[in-house]
Design a protein around this motif. Sequence first.
Motif, PDB file in Angstrom:
ATOM      1  N   TRP A   1      -4.476  17.163  -2.815  1.00 41.05           N
ATOM      2  CA  TRP A   1      -4.455  15.913  -3.586  1.00 41.05           C
ATOM      3  C   TRP A   1      -4.184  14.755  -2.656  1.00 41.05           C
ATOM      4  CZ3 TRP A   1      -5.534  13.201  -7.747  1.00 41.05           C
ATOM      5  CH2 TRP A   1      -4.793  12.065  -8.060  1.00 41.05           C
ATOM      6  N   VAL A   2      -4.993  13.690  -2.782  1.00 40.15           N
ATOM      7  CA  VAL A   2      -4.817  12.463  -2.014  1.00 40.15           C
ATOM      8  C   VAL A   2      -4.868  11.294  -2.979  1.00 40.15           C
ATOM      9  CG1 VAL A   2      -5.684  10.994  -0.166  1.00 40.15           C
ATOM     10  CG2 VAL A   2      -5.924  13.470   0.013  1.00 40.15           C
ATOM     11  N   ALA A   3      -3.918  10.378  -2.872  1.00 37.33           N
ATOM     12  CA  ALA A   3      -3.903   9.182  -3.722  1.00 37.33           C
ATOM     13  C   ALA A   3      -3.583   7.964  -2.872  1.00 37.33           C
ATOM     14  CB  ALA A   3      -2.874   9.320  -4.843  1.00 37.33           C
ATOM     15  N   VAL A   4      -4.304   6.875  -3.133  1.00 42.34           N
ATOM     16  CA  VAL A   4      -4.071   5.596  -2.465  1.00 42.34           C
ATOM     17  C   VAL A   4      -3.843   4.555  -3.545  1.00 42.34           C
ATOM     18  CG1 VAL A   4      -4.996   3.854  -0.917  1.00 42.34           C
ATOM     19  CG2 VAL A   4      -5.541   6.264  -0.531  1.00 42.34           C
ATOM     20  N   GLU A   5      -2.729   3.849  -3.447  1.00 44.89           N
ATOM     21  CA  GLU A   5      -2.345   2.872  -4.465  1.00 44.89           C
ATOM     22  C   GLU A   5      -2.002   1.554  -3.784  1.00 44.89           C
ATOM     23  OE1 GLU A   5       1.007   2.537  -8.061  1.00 44.89           O
ATOM     24  OE2 GLU A   5       0.993   4.224  -6.673  1.00 44.89           O
ATOM     25  N   TYR A   6      -2.461   0.444  -4.368  1.00 43.62           N
ATOM     26  CA  TYR A   6      -2.205  -0.869  -3.767  1.00 43.62           C
ATOM     27  C   TYR A   6      -1.758  -1.853  -4.842  1.00 43.62           C
ATOM     28  CZ  TYR A   6      -2.875  -5.310  -1.357  1.00 43.62           C
ATOM     29  OH  TYR A   6      -2.676  -6.557  -0.807  1.00 43.62           O
ATOM     30  N   GLU A   7      -0.627  -2.488  -4.589  1.00 43.05           N
ATOM     31  CA  GLU A   7      -0.108  -3.524  -5.480  1.00 43.05           C
ATOM     32  C   GLU A   7      -0.547  -4.877  -4.947  1.00 43.05           C
ATOM     33  OE1 GLU A   7       4.232  -5.135  -6.039  1.00 43.05           O
ATOM     34  OE2 GLU A   7       4.006  -3.342  -7.294  1.00 43.05           O
TER      35      GLU A   7
ATOM     36  N   VAL B   1      -4.050  -1.264  -8.310  1.00 44.24           N
ATOM     37  CA  VAL B   1      -5.225  -0.399  -8.347  1.00 44.24           C
ATOM     38  C   VAL B   1      -4.884   0.890  -7.607  1.00 44.24           C
ATOM     39  CG1 VAL B   1      -6.900  -2.270  -8.523  1.00 44.24           C
ATOM     40  CG2 VAL B   1      -6.176  -1.462  -6.263  1.00 44.24           C
ATOM     41  N   ALA B   2      -5.571   1.984  -7.967  1.00 41.74           N
ATOM     42  CA  ALA B   2      -5.331   3.266  -7.309  1.00 41.74           C
ATOM     43  C   ALA B   2      -6.584   4.115  -7.395  1.00 41.74           C
ATOM     44  CB  ALA B   2      -4.143   3.998  -7.929  1.00 41.74           C
ATOM     45  N   ALA B   3      -6.758   4.981  -6.404  1.00 40.19           N
ATOM     46  CA  ALA B   3      -7.844   5.958  -6.389  1.00 40.19           C
ATOM     47  C   ALA B   3      -7.258   7.299  -5.987  1.00 40.19           C
ATOM     48  CB  ALA B   3      -8.940   5.535  -5.412  1.00 40.19           C
ATOM     49  N   GLY B   4      -7.801   8.368  -6.585  1.00 38.20           N
ATOM     50  CA  GLY B   4      -7.294   9.705  -6.294  1.00 38.20           C
ATOM     51  C   GLY B   4      -8.414  10.703  -6.121  1.00 38.20           C
TER      52      GLY B   4
ATOM     53  N   ALA C   1      -8.172   3.856 -11.220  1.00 43.93           N
ATOM     54  CA  ALA C   1      -7.452   3.169 -12.305  1.00 43.93           C
ATOM     55  C   ALA C   1      -7.029   1.776 -11.866  1.00 43.93           C
ATOM     56  CB  ALA C   1      -6.236   3.968 -12.739  1.00 43.93           C
ATOM     57  N   TYR C   2      -6.903   0.896 -12.871  1.00 42.60           N
ATOM     58  CA  TYR C   2      -6.435  -0.473 -12.670  1.00 42.60           C
ATOM     59  C   TYR C   2      -5.377  -0.768 -13.727  1.00 42.60           C
ATOM     60  CZ  TYR C   2      -6.358  -5.590 -12.930  1.00 42.60           C
ATOM     61  OH  TYR C   2      -5.940  -6.895 -12.967  1.00 42.60           O
ATOM     62  N   TRP C   3      -4.286  -1.394 -13.312  1.00 44.41           N
ATOM     63  CA  TRP C   3      -3.201  -1.760 -14.225  1.00 44.41           C
ATOM     64  C   TRP C   3      -2.928  -3.261 -14.122  1.00 44.41           C
ATOM     65  CZ3 TRP C   3      -3.157   2.330 -10.919  1.00 44.41           C
ATOM     66  CH2 TRP C   3      -2.957   3.611 -11.447  1.00 44.41           C
TER      67      TRP C   3
ATOM     68  N   LEU D   1       0.834  -1.200   0.000  1.00 46.98           N
ATOM     69  CA  LEU D   1       0.000   0.000   0.000  1.00 46.98           C
ATOM     70  C   LEU D   1       0.870   1.252   0.000  1.00 46.98           C
ATOM     71  CD1 LEU D   1      -2.877   1.238   0.282  1.00 46.98           C
ATOM     72  CD2 LEU D   1      -2.482   1.229   2.769  1.00 46.98           C
ATOM     73  N   THR D   2       0.525   2.230  -0.852  1.00 43.30           N
ATOM     74  CA  THR D   2       1.221   3.521  -0.905  1.00 43.30           C
ATOM     75  C   THR D   2       0.186   4.631  -0.773  1.00 43.30           C
ATOM     76  OG1 THR D   2       2.920   2.623  -2.383  1.00 43.30           O
ATOM     77  CG2 THR D   2       2.734   5.018  -2.251  1.00 43.30           C
ATOM     78  N   VAL D   3       0.424   5.554   0.152  1.00 40.57           N
ATOM     79  CA  VAL D   3      -0.482   6.675   0.402  1.00 40.57           C
ATOM     80  C   VAL D   3       0.273   7.977   0.144  1.00 40.57           C
ATOM     81  CG1 VAL D   3      -1.955   7.833   2.088  1.00 40.57           C
ATOM     82  CG2 VAL D   3      -1.746   5.339   2.117  1.00 40.57           C
ATOM     83  N   SER D   4      -0.338   8.894  -0.645  1.00 38.18           N
ATOM     84  CA  SER D   4       0.297  10.165  -0.987  1.00 38.18           C
ATOM     85  C   SER D   4      -0.650  11.319  -0.664  1.00 38.18           C
ATOM     86  CB  SER D   4       0.661  10.208  -2.476  1.00 38.18           C
ATOM     87  OG  SER D   4       1.499   9.143  -2.842  1.00 38.18           O
ATOM     88  N   TYR D   5      -0.047  12.442  -0.220  1.00 41.85           N
ATOM     89  CA  TYR D   5      -0.841  13.647   0.064  1.00 41.85           C
ATOM     90  C   TYR D   5      -0.036  14.874  -0.377  1.00 41.85           C
ATOM     91  CZ  TYR D   5      -3.063  17.531   2.462  1.00 41.85           C
ATOM     92  OH  TYR D   5      -3.660  18.737   2.734  1.00 41.85           O
TER      93      TYR D   5
END
Length: 572
Positions: free
Chosen positions: A448-454, A462-465, A498-500, A418-422
């Motif tokens: 801006w807030v983003a949450v990304e999970y591998e 997957v990620a949401a912003g 988004a999904y990769w 999990l990666t969290v950005s602000y």
Amino acid sequence: MCARRVFRPLAALLAAVVVMFGYPSLTVAQSSADQDARMKALQQQLDELNKQLKAMKEDQAKTSKTVSTVDKAWNTFIKGFFGTLDVSIDATTKGMSDFVAYPYTSLGVNGGPPYMQGPAKGGGAHPYGNVGWMGMMSSNGSNIGYRGTHQIGTSSVDFIYQVSASIDMAAAPGLANTWTKSSNTVQGAIGLGDTFIGLRSKSWGQLRFGEMYTPYKTSTDRLNPFAGMLGNYSTIIGNSGGDNRIEFGTRQDHVIAYLSPSFSGFSFDASYGFAQNVDPYNTTLPLGSVDCAGANNPGSGNLFLNCDDGAWSYTYGGDLKFETGGLYLVAAYELHGKVNRSSDGIGSNNPFYGALPGSANCLAPNNSPLLDCGTFLAFAGEFPQAAAVSTPPFNPYYDSVDEWAAKVGGQYHFAFGLTVSYLWEKLERKLPAVMEFQDERTRPNAQWVAVEYELPGGADRVAAGFAHAGATPGDPGGQHNFNPNLVGQNRANMFTFAYWHKFDKQLLWYFDWAETLNYGNAHYDIGAGSHGIKTDCHDATHTPFIDYSSAGPTTWGGCHPQGISTGLNFKF
């Protein structure tokens, strides 16, 4: 050949040994002199054989060394190439098909497009053209480049270089010309990307000279997992106008940049961009550039082919970063000097601009010094019919001032994927008080807030912003479907998902969804930044000439652009 050369003397030697030791009776009968002669001849053959073996080894070593050198040079050359190829299929909508122009005509005042007295231009009271769902193909951040290093003598300093070209994978290269603006930049040309030369040392860092993104952008790129996609954070972060051009996140010409090494986790970068503009208000192209500064194309803002919609002179900025383990912290700042926004005067006969007496035609007594009536009257003398529906721009003396941006942010990566950005950002335009009524560039608050999970296995992600743009103190009301009752409410929220799926280390497939909800008079888009096709709040209204009337595509504040995108991304 080498095997034959070795075999022949070896065969002769074996024959001699067989002769000597196979017939002992003859050996006894020979004299000691004959035996000495044979031994001497045998020793000579052994010596000759050793010489040939030594020569063969030397030849093999030279051949091996030559092949190794060629292979190493070839591998080094090939590794210098890099690039990204990205093409997507999109379906987007501007989200404004049911909008109706604010009825300024009921006030008995000519409010400027799209609120003209009598029949409104283009599509009447509604947005003109296809503003609903539309399918399209987009090339997103695609580029090809080459980079390398050259050691300077025996020193610890390297000469570095990079040449890059941003390319369009879905369309032919050429000039980006429309009925509202004209860009002299040839898409797909060499140099249309980060291109520079410089010096590098492990002890003191890098010094670069050329065209490149500045530290203000690059320092927070890692906080934006949606780079190149619909709904990436550049829709709002670094975007002071709310349209599809990013002021504080653009590639700049004529830049010097310094990148420091890491000092116990701390590092910093700095940049300076030269002015190279002989005009004091930056209405012309900088010397040595094909377009206006500030990602501003000649003619944008629906004016003549000038640089009156965001061109700057000099720039400078930098960042401070700290990284340890999964934690990353950053602060960045950038200033643009003497930014020309005189095109914000379009629609200066708007009722909201009541402080500008005589602004309708620049002929009434007591004209406001805030208007560039000299330029407008010259235009009116040459094109009187066009001038009848036009309005003057602002005086660049009052509307060419400094703009700056500052942001702080952080990111934490957890070991389980999990990666969290602000990120928080502030933008400011240093206008005199008399001009603040039209200031949509000062924005005290954006987030801006983003949450990304591998996912386990590493092949899927997957990620949401979420992005928020706070309100600005003013608004250039004549440029869009402006509601004077909503001044100070031009805020917006953007959502992205988004999904990769990664096929291997180089190739991946993605699916992306984004929507921007504009409130009041705000007009942020989706796709600003490196996504090839931008979906903004402009309709398709057009005119055969460019003037001061905003007769080109009209912006409809409060639009809700939305889109989905799927594509392939390949890196090498």
